[in-house]
Motif scaffolding. Structure first.
Motif: not given
Length: 462
Positions: A399-413
């Motif tokens: 799985w190739t995956i990255g984290n994203r930000k929601v409301g300024g918070l990094e979501i640890h995918n």
């Protein structure tokens, strides 16, 4: 010959990956041999493509460590990068996606190998276009005049009519893919973002795009790339009489609802069929969040798909996927936030400590964003569950995956993915960190600007 145990196979794979890293420290981010011309990766500017040579190398290393690897699944097929990488390793490849543009691209990459025939077809198409004196516009959808100048729409229509007269389906599909990129380049949509965003009136007035010239240039490029891809496959013995020697099966399917299982190459007894019912390998890159606020694959395909005959893509493609500019994205992971319940939130907080930590922070800082994250993780889990069921014991999942930000918070995918897979008896074997500066991300898409790194996570089903 004695077969290695699964743990020994893991170690062989890890050693091979680390040897590559020592030899070329930037290989996983920007390999020296990187070239987009192969395998049709330039056919259409698909958003956030995986790096083709990286996926090819990982599959090669897995196949070397586990020689019985024969079947590959990509449940988020996208532009078909993983499938092409699998084909270059001689695997039977199965791909799924809900986006008709994805399905069209992948089918072309799986069947377009006869360059001389395509060049002859292009000459026939050129003559048909030249003889076409009609000014009728073939497309008909809301705001067509906003997105296309009159001359552009007329030239695109000439191409559509000429493509429809081509008898061979695989040739029509290659023409449609070339037309899709032509539409992207000649419409009034900005190319600096994957979201639909019209150019300014001033910018439109300065431009004078010609779909006919653009199509001809792109088709010449595409046939060159096809010749290179065919040569790569042929040199390894994977191409015979302009056809791939393995199986390739591409489906219009929502992977959160169903995974199509592989078919054996030869008829088998019932006992043998049970033994091979499943995939040896899963290679994919899921969305990093709901499409509408990360990478809007559906919006990006909306205008090109208006000009393409769906019957030539797949009989399962329904015209209602273009009912709005957001419809394809609404059908993707996290697209139905209104169906999220408090029960969903509590459930995944129990299943994933990383998810629970993210949600606790969001509840404090951006409570309105909680449903967005819950919905995406809930839908992703459905795909992971079905993939876990579809992969064979001791089969690998990449799985190739990255984290994203929601409301300024990094979501640890990355952590959430590992937490969820652990519940399906799947263990993490290795992690490769890579930068994604070279990945096709939209320059003006705010959500993607946070995605500068991603991880290639390798798992094995116990």
């Amino acid at each position: 010959m004695m077969q290695r145990g699964p743990e020994a196979t893991d170690q062989a794979l890890i050693q091979a990956i680390e040897a590559i890293t020592q030899q070329e420290k930037n290989f996983w981010s920007q390999p020296l041999e990187y070239d987009r011309r192969g395998a049709g990766h330039r056919f259409f500017q698909y958003p956030a493509m995986m790096l083709p040579v990286v996926q090819r190398k990982i599959i090669q290393l897995i196949k070397s460590a586990a020689p019985r690897t024969q079947t590959l699944l990509d449940p988020f097929m996208g532009s078909g990068t993983a499938l092409a990488a699998g084909m270059l390793n001689g695997l039977d490849c199965y791909g799924q996606d809900i986006n008709p543009m994805s399905v069209l691209l992948a089918k072309v990459k799986a069947e377009a190998f006869n360059q001389p025939a395509y060049l002859r077809a292009a000459e026939r198409l050129r003559k048909r276009v030249k003889a076409d004196t009609s000014t009728e516009v073939t497309a008909n959808f809301p705001n067509l005049d906003k997105w296309f100048e009159k001359k552009v729409a007329q030239e695109l229509s000439k191409l559509v009519r000429a493509i429809r007269q081509e008898r061979r389906l695989s040739t029509r599909r290659l023409f449609w893919v070339t037309l899709a990129e032509t539409v992207r380049l000649t419409s009034n949509d900005r190319t600096s973002t994957f979201k639909l965003h019209a150019r300014s009136a001033e910018d439109i007035a300065k431009r004078d795009p010609s779909p006919l010239k653009t199509f001809e240039q792109l088709f010449a490029q595409n046939t060159e790339d096809i010749a290179l891809y065919a040569e790569q496959l042929s040199s390894q013995g994977y191409l015979r009489e302009e056809a791939y020697t393995g199986r390739v099966n591409i489906s219009v399917l929502d992977s959160s609802k169903r995974i199509k299982l592989p078919v054996a190459r030869t008829p088998l007894s019932a006992a043998s069929a049970d033994a091979v019912a499943g995939f040896d390998l899963v290679v994919s890159s899921p969305p990093y969040g709901d499409n509408r606020t990360t990478v809007p694959y559906g919006q990006h395909a909306y205008l090109p798909l208006q000009w393409i005959d769906f019957v030539d893509i797949d009989s399962a493609v329904s015209p209602d996927c273009l009912s709005t500019t957001h419809e394809i994205d609404n059908r993707s992971l996290g697209g139905q936030r209104n169906t999220v319940t408090t029960r969903d939130q509590k459930r995944f907080c129990r299943l994933s400590p990383a998810f629970a930590a993210n949600i606790q922070e969001l509840v404090k800082t951006k409570p309105k964003e909680v449903k967005k994250v819950v919905c995406f993780v809930r839908d992703l889990n459905e795909v992971l569950k079905r993939c876990a069921q579809a992969v064979k014991p001791n089969g690998y999942l990449v799985w190739t995956i990255g984290n994203r930000k929601v409301g300024g918070l990094e979501i640890h995918n990355n952590l959430i993915l590992a937490d969820l897979l652990a519940h399906y008896n799947i263990v993490q074997v290795y992690k490769i960190e890579r930068s994604i500066q070279s990945k096709r991300m939209a320059a003006r898409n705010r959500s993607t600007t946070t995605m500068t790194k991603e991880e290639i996570l390798i798992f094995r089903k116990k």
